[in-house]
Design a protein around this motif. Structure first.
Motif, PDB file in Angstrom:
ATOM      1  N   VAL A 149     -25.862 -49.218 -60.122  1.00  0.00           N
ATOM      2  CA  VAL A 149     -25.974 -50.106 -58.966  1.00  0.00           C
ATOM      3  C   VAL A 149     -24.713 -50.025 -58.114  1.00  0.00           C
ATOM      4  O   VAL A 149     -24.779 -50.042 -56.875  1.00  0.00           O
ATOM      5  CB  VAL A 149     -26.236 -51.553 -59.435  1.00  0.00           C
ATOM      6  N   LYS A 150     -23.560 -49.920 -58.766  1.00  0.00           N
ATOM      7  CA  LYS A 150     -22.303 -49.780 -58.012  1.00  0.00           C
ATOM      8  C   LYS A 150     -22.316 -48.498 -57.188  1.00  0.00           C
ATOM      9  O   LYS A 150     -21.938 -48.497 -56.002  1.00  0.00           O
ATOM     10  CB  LYS A 150     -21.114 -49.779 -58.979  1.00  0.00           C
ATOM     11  N   ARG A 151     -22.775 -47.405 -57.782  1.00  0.00           N
ATOM     12  CA  ARG A 151     -22.831 -46.140 -57.054  1.00  0.00           C
ATOM     13  C   ARG A 151     -23.818 -46.213 -55.895  1.00  0.00           C
ATOM     14  O   ARG A 151     -23.546 -45.725 -54.797  1.00  0.00           O
ATOM     15  CB  ARG A 151     -23.200 -44.999 -57.998  1.00  0.00           C
ATOM     16  N   LEU A 152     -24.965 -46.828 -56.132  1.00  0.00           N
ATOM     17  CA  LEU A 152     -25.965 -46.947 -55.075  1.00  0.00           C
ATOM     18  C   LEU A 152     -25.449 -47.801 -53.922  1.00  0.00           C
ATOM     19  O   LEU A 152     -25.741 -47.520 -52.759  1.00  0.00           O
ATOM     20  CB  LEU A 152     -27.258 -47.535 -55.631  1.00  0.00           C
ATOM     21  N   ALA A 153     -24.708 -48.855 -54.237  1.00  0.00           N
ATOM     22  CA  ALA A 153     -24.158 -49.707 -53.188  1.00  0.00           C
ATOM     23  C   ALA A 153     -23.232 -48.925 -52.265  1.00  0.00           C
ATOM     24  O   ALA A 153     -23.140 -49.219 -51.062  1.00  0.00           O
ATOM     25  CB  ALA A 153     -23.415 -50.890 -53.808  1.00  0.00           C
ATOM     26  N   GLU A 154     -22.576 -47.911 -52.816  1.00  0.00           N
ATOM     27  CA  GLU A 154     -21.652 -47.096 -52.025  1.00  0.00           C
ATOM     28  C   GLU A 154     -22.352 -45.957 -51.294  1.00  0.00           C
ATOM     29  O   GLU A 154     -21.991 -45.627 -50.155  1.00  0.00           O
ATOM     30  CB  GLU A 154     -20.564 -46.526 -52.938  1.00  0.00           C
ATOM     31  N   GLU A 155     -23.361 -45.339 -51.926  1.00  0.00           N
ATOM     32  CA  GLU A 155     -23.956 -44.122 -51.397  1.00  0.00           C
ATOM     33  C   GLU A 155     -25.374 -44.290 -50.870  1.00  0.00           C
ATOM     34  O   GLU A 155     -25.838 -43.479 -50.068  1.00  0.00           O
ATOM     35  CB  GLU A 155     -23.943 -43.031 -52.475  1.00  0.00           C
ATOM     36  N   ALA A 156     -26.066 -45.319 -51.325  1.00  0.00           N
ATOM     37  CA  ALA A 156     -27.465 -45.511 -50.922  1.00  0.00           C
ATOM     38  C   ALA A 156     -27.768 -47.007 -50.895  1.00  0.00           C
ATOM     39  O   ALA A 156     -28.538 -47.508 -51.714  1.00  0.00           O
ATOM     40  CB  ALA A 156     -28.395 -44.787 -51.898  1.00  0.00           C
ATOM     41  N   PRO A 157     -27.179 -47.740 -49.948  1.00  0.00           N
ATOM     42  CA  PRO A 157     -27.262 -49.217 -49.973  1.00  0.00           C
ATOM     43  C   PRO A 157     -28.663 -49.769 -49.756  1.00  0.00           C
ATOM     44  O   PRO A 157     -28.908 -50.934 -50.081  1.00  0.00           O
ATOM     45  CB  PRO A 157     -26.321 -49.631 -48.832  1.00  0.00           C
ATOM     46  N   GLY A 158     -29.588 -48.975 -49.223  1.00  0.00           N
ATOM     47  CA  GLY A 158     -30.939 -49.470 -48.985  1.00  0.00           C
ATOM     48  C   GLY A 158     -31.876 -49.319 -50.155  1.00  0.00           C
ATOM     49  O   GLY A 158     -33.015 -49.807 -50.119  1.00  0.00           O
ATOM     50  N   ILE A 159     -31.429 -48.643 -51.207  1.00  0.00           N
ATOM     51  CA  ILE A 159     -32.296 -48.379 -52.355  1.00  0.00           C
ATOM     52  C   ILE A 159     -32.339 -49.585 -53.286  1.00  0.00           C
ATOM     53  O   ILE A 159     -31.321 -50.236 -53.545  1.00  0.00           O
ATOM     54  CB  ILE A 159     -31.822 -47.118 -53.097  1.00  0.00           C
ATOM     55  N   HIS A 160     -33.535 -49.858 -53.798  1.00  0.00           N
ATOM     56  CA  HIS A 160     -33.768 -51.005 -54.687  1.00  0.00           C
ATOM     57  C   HIS A 160     -34.159 -50.489 -56.071  1.00  0.00           C
ATOM     58  O   HIS A 160     -34.958 -49.566 -56.195  1.00  0.00           O
ATOM     59  CB  HIS A 160     -34.890 -51.873 -54.112  1.00  0.00           C
ATOM     60  N   ILE A 161     -33.574 -51.094 -57.103  1.00  0.00           N
ATOM     61  CA  ILE A 161     -33.889 -50.729 -58.493  1.00  0.00           C
ATOM     62  C   ILE A 161     -34.635 -51.881 -59.152  1.00  0.00           C
ATOM     63  O   ILE A 161     -34.171 -53.027 -59.152  1.00  0.00           O
ATOM     64  CB  ILE A 161     -32.611 -50.418 -59.299  1.00  0.00           C
ATOM     65  N   ASP A 162     -35.789 -51.564 -59.703  1.00  0.00           N
ATOM     66  CA  ASP A 162     -36.606 -52.547 -60.419  1.00  0.00           C
ATOM     67  C   ASP A 162     -36.641 -52.140 -61.893  1.00  0.00           C
ATOM     68  O   ASP A 162     -37.016 -51.013 -62.226  1.00  0.00           O
ATOM     69  CB  ASP A 162     -38.019 -52.577 -59.833  1.00  0.00           C
ATOM     70  N   ILE A 163     -36.243 -53.053 -62.777  1.00  0.00           N
ATOM     71  CA  ILE A 163     -36.187 -52.769 -64.207  1.00  0.00           C
ATOM     72  C   ILE A 163     -37.371 -53.431 -64.904  1.00  0.00           C
ATOM     73  O   ILE A 163     -37.606 -54.637 -64.738  1.00  0.00           O
ATOM     74  CB  ILE A 163     -34.875 -53.295 -64.839  1.00  0.00           C
ATOM     75  N   ARG A 164     -38.099 -52.637 -65.681  1.00  0.00           N
ATOM     76  CA  ARG A 164     -39.161 -53.175 -66.523  1.00  0.00           C
ATOM     77  C   ARG A 164     -38.818 -52.880 -67.984  1.00  0.00           C
ATOM     78  O   ARG A 164     -38.343 -51.784 -68.295  1.00  0.00           O
ATOM     79  CB  ARG A 164     -40.516 -52.556 -66.176  1.00  0.00           C
ATOM     80  N   ILE A 165     -39.059 -53.841 -68.831  1.00  0.00           N
ATOM     81  CA  ILE A 165     -38.733 -53.674 -70.239  1.00  0.00           C
ATOM     82  C   ILE A 165     -39.666 -52.640 -70.867  1.00  0.00           C
ATOM     83  O   ILE A 165     -40.886 -52.686 -70.685  1.00  0.00           O
ATOM     84  CB  ILE A 165     -38.828 -55.006 -70.989  1.00  0.00           C
ATOM     85  N   LEU A 166     -39.089 -51.708 -71.582  1.00  0.00           N
ATOM     86  CA  LEU A 166     -39.863 -50.671 -72.266  1.00  0.00           C
ATOM     87  C   LEU A 166     -40.737 -51.289 -73.342  1.00  0.00           C
ATOM     88  O   LEU A 166     -40.291 -52.126 -74.126  1.00  0.00           O
ATOM     89  CB  LEU A 166     -38.901 -49.655 -72.892  1.00  0.00           C
ATOM     90  N   ARG A 167     -42.004 -50.880 -73.357  1.00  0.00           N
ATOM     91  CA  ARG A 167     -42.935 -51.328 -74.379  1.00  0.00           C
ATOM     92  C   ARG A 167     -43.186 -50.198 -75.377  1.00  0.00           C
ATOM     93  O   ARG A 167     -42.779 -49.065 -75.174  1.00  0.00           O
ATOM     94  CB  ARG A 167     -44.249 -51.778 -73.734  1.00  0.00           C
ATOM     95  N   GLU A 168     -43.902 -50.527 -76.421  1.00  0.00           N
ATOM     96  CA  GLU A 168     -44.144 -49.546 -77.470  1.00  0.00           C
ATOM     97  C   GLU A 168     -45.011 -48.391 -76.980  1.00  0.00           C
ATOM     98  O   GLU A 168     -44.804 -47.234 -77.343  1.00  0.00           O
ATOM     99  CB  GLU A 168     -44.803 -50.222 -78.672  1.00  0.00           C
ATOM    100  N   ASP A 169     -45.999 -48.676 -76.130  1.00  0.00           N
ATOM    101  CA  ASP A 169     -46.882 -47.640 -75.610  1.00  0.00           C
ATOM    102  C   ASP A 169     -46.271 -46.989 -74.375  1.00  0.00           C
ATOM    103  O   ASP A 169     -45.763 -47.677 -73.482  1.00  0.00           O
ATOM    104  CB  ASP A 169     -48.252 -48.234 -75.245  1.00  0.00           C
ATOM    105  N   ILE A 170     -46.329 -45.659 -74.323  1.00  0.00           N
ATOM    106  CA  ILE A 170     -45.807 -44.934 -73.169  1.00  0.00           C
ATOM    107  C   ILE A 170     -46.747 -45.145 -71.981  1.00  0.00           C
ATOM    108  O   ILE A 170     -47.949 -44.878 -72.079  1.00  0.00           O
ATOM    109  CB  ILE A 170     -45.684 -43.424 -73.480  1.00  0.00           C
ATOM    110  N   PRO A 171     -46.241 -45.609 -70.823  1.00  0.00           N
ATOM    111  CA  PRO A 171     -47.104 -45.891 -69.660  1.00  0.00           C
ATOM    112  C   PRO A 171     -47.443 -44.612 -68.891  1.00  0.00           C
ATOM    113  O   PRO A 171     -46.958 -44.387 -67.774  1.00  0.00           O
ATOM    114  CB  PRO A 171     -46.236 -46.844 -68.833  1.00  0.00           C
ATOM    115  N   GLU A 172     -48.293 -43.773 -69.470  1.00  0.00           N
ATOM    116  CA  GLU A 172     -48.577 -42.458 -68.898  1.00  0.00           C
ATOM    117  C   GLU A 172     -49.198 -42.547 -67.510  1.00  0.00           C
ATOM    118  O   GLU A 172     -48.820 -41.802 -66.600  1.00  0.00           O
ATOM    119  CB  GLU A 172     -49.484 -41.669 -69.841  1.00  0.00           C
ATOM    120  N   VAL A 173     -50.172 -43.440 -67.338  1.00  0.00           N
ATOM    121  CA  VAL A 173     -50.837 -43.561 -66.040  1.00  0.00           C
ATOM    122  C   VAL A 173     -49.856 -44.049 -64.981  1.00  0.00           C
ATOM    123  O   VAL A 173     -49.821 -43.530 -63.857  1.00  0.00           O
ATOM    124  CB  VAL A 173     -52.049 -44.515 -66.138  1.00  0.00           C
TER     125      VAL A 173
END
Length: 312
Positions: free
Chosen positions: A116-140
């Protein structure tokens, strides 16, 4: 008149014929013979029911119908050529792209803050959304772009072989004990490790880890008395008890800086953790994702374990 009834290669011929107004020059441009180009012109005339090019004393002249057709065909061919010859443009400095990462709290704690620190310096318009990893791989979700990257350790993921996968980090284990613990100044051997009560970090609620597999292969088992799905809660428990918390080195170094904890050395033969990045092959050449993967690889290299401070 249906487009599927037309050999689309004839559109290239139409554009060349009307632009150059010469069968010979059009043939040269498309690297075909003059008879072949004449045959293409005849097929175009039949399809559009129009002479398209008419011979006059001033050379071949296009009909009104031909000029109308060529205007749209030339524009369409130019757009298609640009689309297939150039990758999708991605400028991180101006992009408003949303990236969605499915991952564990390890990545949230250790890798996301410097990202996030790097993005704030080099790509301030980019948004990061974090989702918690589940046991099943979200292939679709990986295929349709709902999730861009999946990051997690080997023991959390059974990755289908067709997905793209890179191991970004090989992480040694470290131990955390409260400051003032009787073993705080020691290097723990296997006997001491097994004798202590353990807090076990289990983000997916699974009782599995490379360490426990290693111990089981030797007929050993540690005493896990507390299981936690959060590094922070596990660290809080250890800071107030005589429990041992074994976890990857980087997050151990981070937690030791925020809690009254000290890092202790473990046997060097214990297995490492392997952090993997996974994405779908249909997104492999996506310029935005290529850029993000490069940024995260470089960031991981810049924060290699040798650069981290020692435990307290």
């Amino acid at each position: 008149m249906k487009l599927h009834q037309l050999d689309l290669n004839l559109l290239l011929a139409l554009d060349a014929l009307i632009s150059l107004r010469s069968v010979t020059k059009a043939a040269d441009k498309l690297f075909i013979s003059q008879p072949a180009m004449s045959h293409s012109l005849n097929r175009l005339r039949a399809f559009f029911d129009d002479p398209l090019l008419v011979r006059t004393q001033h050379g071949m002249q296009p009909t009104e119908r031909a000029l109308y057709l060529q205007q749209g065909v030339h524009q369409a061919l130019s757009q298609l050529e640009n689309h297939i010859s150039q990758p999708e443009a991605f400028d991180p400095r101006t992009s408003k792209r949303h990236f969605t990462l499915s991952t564990t709290d390890y990545v949230e704690c250790v890798l996301i803050p410097p990202l996030v620190k790097r993005l704030a310096e080099e790509a301030p318009g980019i948004h990061i959304d974090i989702r918690i990893l589940r046991e099943d791989i979200p292939e679709v979700a990986l295929a349709n772009g709902e999730i861009d990257l999946l990051l997690g350790f080997d023991e959390y993921m059974a990755i289908p072989s067709y997905l793209c996968r890179e191991t970004w980090l090989t992480e040694p284990l470290a131990g955390l004990l409260r400051v003032g613990h009787p073993h705080a100044a020691e290097s723990l051997d296997l006997a001491a490790l097994i004798a202590l009560p353990h807090v076990f970090h289990s983000p997916l609620g699974k009782r599995a880890s490379p360490l426990d597999d290693y111990l089981a292969q030797r007929g050993l088992q540690r005493n896990i008395s507390v299981e936690s799905q959060s590094y922070m809660s596990a660290a809080a428990i250890v800071s107030h008890t005589d429990h041992l918390f074994i976890l990857p080195l980087r997050v151990a170094a981070m937690l030791a800086g925020y809690w009254p904890l000290t890092r202790v050395s473990l046997p060097t033969e214990l297995p490492n953790y392997h952090l993997n990045c996974v994405w779908h092959p249909v997104q492999d050449k996506n310029p935005a994702l290529c850029w993000l993967r490069d940024q995260m690889r470089n960031m991981i290299d810049a924060h290699a374990p040798s650069h981290w401070p020692s435990g307290r």
